[in-house]
Scaffold this active site. Structure first.
Site, mmCIF file in Angstrom:
data_model
loop_
_atom_site.group_PDB
_atom_site.id
_atom_site.type_symbol
_atom_site.label_atom_id
_atom_site.label_comp_id
_atom_site.label_asym_id
_atom_site.label_seq_id
_atom_site.Cartn_x
_atom_site.Cartn_y
_atom_site.Cartn_z
ATOM 1 N N GLN A 1 -7.883 -3.766 -4.548
ATOM 2 C CA GLN A 1 -8.776 -2.635 -4.292
ATOM 3 C C GLN A 1 -8.167 -1.665 -3.277
ATOM 4 O O GLN A 1 -8.375 -0.451 -3.369
ATOM 5 C CB GLN A 1 -10.145 -3.127 -3.793
ATOM 6 C CG GLN A 1 -10.904 -3.940 -4.817
ATOM 7 C CD GLN A 1 -11.066 -3.181 -6.121
ATOM 8 O OE1 GLN A 1 -11.472 -2.018 -6.135
ATOM 9 N NE2 GLN A 1 -10.742 -3.836 -7.222
ATOM 10 N N GLU A 2 -7.421 -2.211 -2.313
ATOM 11 C CA GLU A 2 -6.738 -1.333 -1.349
ATOM 12 C C GLU A 2 -5.821 -0.366 -2.093
ATOM 13 O O GLU A 2 -5.796 0.834 -1.816
ATOM 14 C CB GLU A 2 -5.904 -2.157 -0.361
ATOM 15 C CG GLU A 2 -6.728 -3.030 0.561
ATOM 16 C CD GLU A 2 -5.864 -3.775 1.581
ATOM 17 O OE1 GLU A 2 -4.840 -3.232 2.028
ATOM 18 O OE2 GLU A 2 -6.217 -4.909 1.932
ATOM 19 N N HIS B 1 -8.004 -0.644 6.117
ATOM 20 C CA HIS B 1 -8.333 -1.878 6.840
ATOM 21 C C HIS B 1 -8.933 -2.875 5.854
ATOM 22 O O HIS B 1 -9.833 -2.521 5.086
ATOM 23 C CB HIS B 1 -9.324 -1.577 7.969
ATOM 24 C CG HIS B 1 -9.654 -2.788 8.780
ATOM 25 N ND1 HIS B 1 -8.813 -3.271 9.754
ATOM 26 C CD2 HIS B 1 -10.711 -3.638 8.734
ATOM 27 C CE1 HIS B 1 -9.354 -4.369 10.278
ATOM 28 N NE2 HIS B 1 -10.497 -4.613 9.682
ATOM 29 N N MET C 1 1.453 -2.447 12.299
ATOM 30 C CA MET C 1 0.860 -3.466 13.177
ATOM 31 C C MET C 1 1.009 -3.163 14.669
ATOM 32 O O MET C 1 1.144 -4.076 15.476
ATOM 33 C CB MET C 1 1.452 -4.844 12.847
ATOM 34 C CG MET C 1 1.209 -5.295 11.408
ATOM 35 S SD MET C 1 -0.528 -5.250 10.921
ATOM 36 C CE MET C 1 -1.121 -6.676 11.825
ATOM 37 N N LEU D 1 -2.267 1.924 18.448
ATOM 38 C CA LEU D 1 -1.817 3.224 18.941
ATOM 39 C C LEU D 1 -2.630 3.635 20.172
ATOM 40 O O LEU D 1 -3.836 3.385 20.238
ATOM 41 C CB LEU D 1 -1.961 4.267 17.832
ATOM 42 C CG LEU D 1 -1.037 4.004 16.623
ATOM 43 C CD1 LEU D 1 -1.486 4.814 15.407
ATOM 44 C CD2 LEU D 1 0.417 4.320 16.972
ATOM 45 N N ASN E 1 -6.099 5.210 8.011
ATOM 46 C CA ASN E 1 -5.673 3.804 7.946
ATOM 47 C C ASN E 1 -6.426 3.107 6.811
ATOM 48 O O ASN E 1 -7.520 3.533 6.424
ATOM 49 C CB ASN E 1 -6.011 3.119 9.279
ATOM 50 C CG ASN E 1 -5.549 1.670 9.324
ATOM 51 O OD1 ASN E 1 -4.455 1.336 8.883
ATOM 52 N ND2 ASN E 1 -6.392 0.800 9.856
ATOM 53 N N ASN F 1 0.839 -1.211 0.000
ATOM 54 C CA ASN F 1 0.000 0.000 0.000
ATOM 55 C C ASN F 1 0.868 1.254 0.000
ATOM 56 O O ASN F 1 0.524 2.252 -0.645
ATOM 57 C CB ASN F 1 -0.931 -0.001 1.214
ATOM 58 C CG ASN F 1 -2.178 -0.820 0.968
ATOM 59 O OD1 ASN F 1 -3.054 -0.412 0.208
ATOM 60 N ND2 ASN F 1 -2.254 -1.987 1.586
HETATM 61 C C1 GRF Z 1 -3.061 -4.655 4.130
HETATM 62 O O1 GRF Z 1 -3.953 -5.690 3.871
HETATM 63 C C2 GRF Z 1 -3.714 -3.607 4.977
HETATM 64 O O2 GRF Z 1 -5.067 -3.451 4.716
HETATM 65 C C3 GRF Z 1 -3.529 -4.145 6.366
HETATM 66 O O3 GRF Z 1 -2.251 -4.723 6.352
HETATM 67 C C4 GRF Z 1 -1.913 -5.116 5.028
HETATM 68 C C5 GRF Z 1 -0.636 -4.436 4.689
HETATM 69 O O4 GRF Z 1 -0.123 -4.842 3.441
HETATM 70 N N1 GRF Z 1 -3.728 -3.114 7.336
HETATM 71 P P1 GRF Z 1 1.019 -3.999 2.750
HETATM 72 O O5 GRF Z 1 2.192 -3.931 3.745
HETATM 73 O O6 GRF Z 1 0.495 -2.645 2.427
HETATM 74 O O7 GRF Z 1 1.400 -4.789 1.541
#
Ligand code: GRF
Length: 200
Positions: free
Chosen positions: A173-174, A109, A90, A93, A107, A13
């Site tokens: 999609q993220e 999710h 991870m 907070l 964030n 991401n």
């Molecule tokens: C993603 O699925 C995000 O939604 C979650 O942790 C994962 C992180 O993946 N919070 P990346 O490090 O962005 O590849």
């Protein structure tokens, strides 16, 4: 808006945000990538993209989460960061940090919040037998995964899906909606104070 991305892992991401922010008219500039693990794979990817990196290892702070966050906050302030995008960060907070950055902390999710807060979202979605799953860009508030939604994307759960196939479909999609969500916040189009605008 001077933006920091906080990561703990591979940073896919993060890469999507860095690439989107290269566009001349993108309202956020990625000025820093910071990780709580010195071995986070994303740090190398950020370096390769020419972005400044920092690592604030949480382990020496033991159970004192706030002391870790104070060290992190110092790095963010030194870099004149105005906005934070968590991307696979991870660490939960504390209210101290979240309140300090409230409205400027977002964030991604991997579920359609408010469904499946917390971890292992894909396994839990499969277990629950839902027909649709997805991801949510949201403001961070002290309660975990409970902040107002900025954007969501849905994906179908297909027959034969396992955790790997479903998470790959969601991740795509993220990478699409996180840059859009960041742009909405950085431009002021989505604000925490005004949930109506935030869901526009
Ligand atoms: C993603 O699925 C995000 O939604 C979650 O942790 C994962 C992180 O993946 N919070 P990346 O490090 O962005 O590849």
């Amino acid at each position: 808006m001077r933006t920091a991305i906080l990561i703990s892992g591979r940073g896919s991401n993060m890469v999507a945000l860095i690439e989107a922010a290269r566009a001349a008219d993108f309202p956020a500039e990625i000025v820093l990538v910071a990780a709580n693990r010195p071995d986070a794979g994303g740090l190398e990817r950020a370096n390769a993209a020419g972005i400044a990196t920092a690592s604030v290892d949480h382990r020496p702070f033991g159970k004192d989460r706030e002391a870790f966050e104070r060290a992190l906050d110092e790095v963010l302030r030194t870099n004149q960061v105005e906005l934070i995008a968590l991307a696979g960060f991870m660490r939960v907070l504390t209210p101290w940090f979240v309140t300090r950055w409230q409205g400027r902390l977002i964030n991604i999710h991997p579920s359609l919040l408010p469904d499946f807060r917390g971890t292992h979202t894909h396994a839990r979605a499969l277990e629950a037998g839902v027909a649709e799953h997805g991801c949510t860009v949201h403001f961070v508030v002290p309660e975990l995964d409970a902040g107002p939604t900025i954007l969501q994307a849905n994906v179908p759960v297909l027959p034969g899906d396992d955790e790997a196939s479903l998470s790959a479909r969601v991740l795509k999609q993220e990478h699409r909606i996180y840059p859009q969500g960041l742009a909405l916040v950085a431009s002021g189009a989505a604000r925490l104070e005004d949930p109506a605008a935030a869901s526009a």
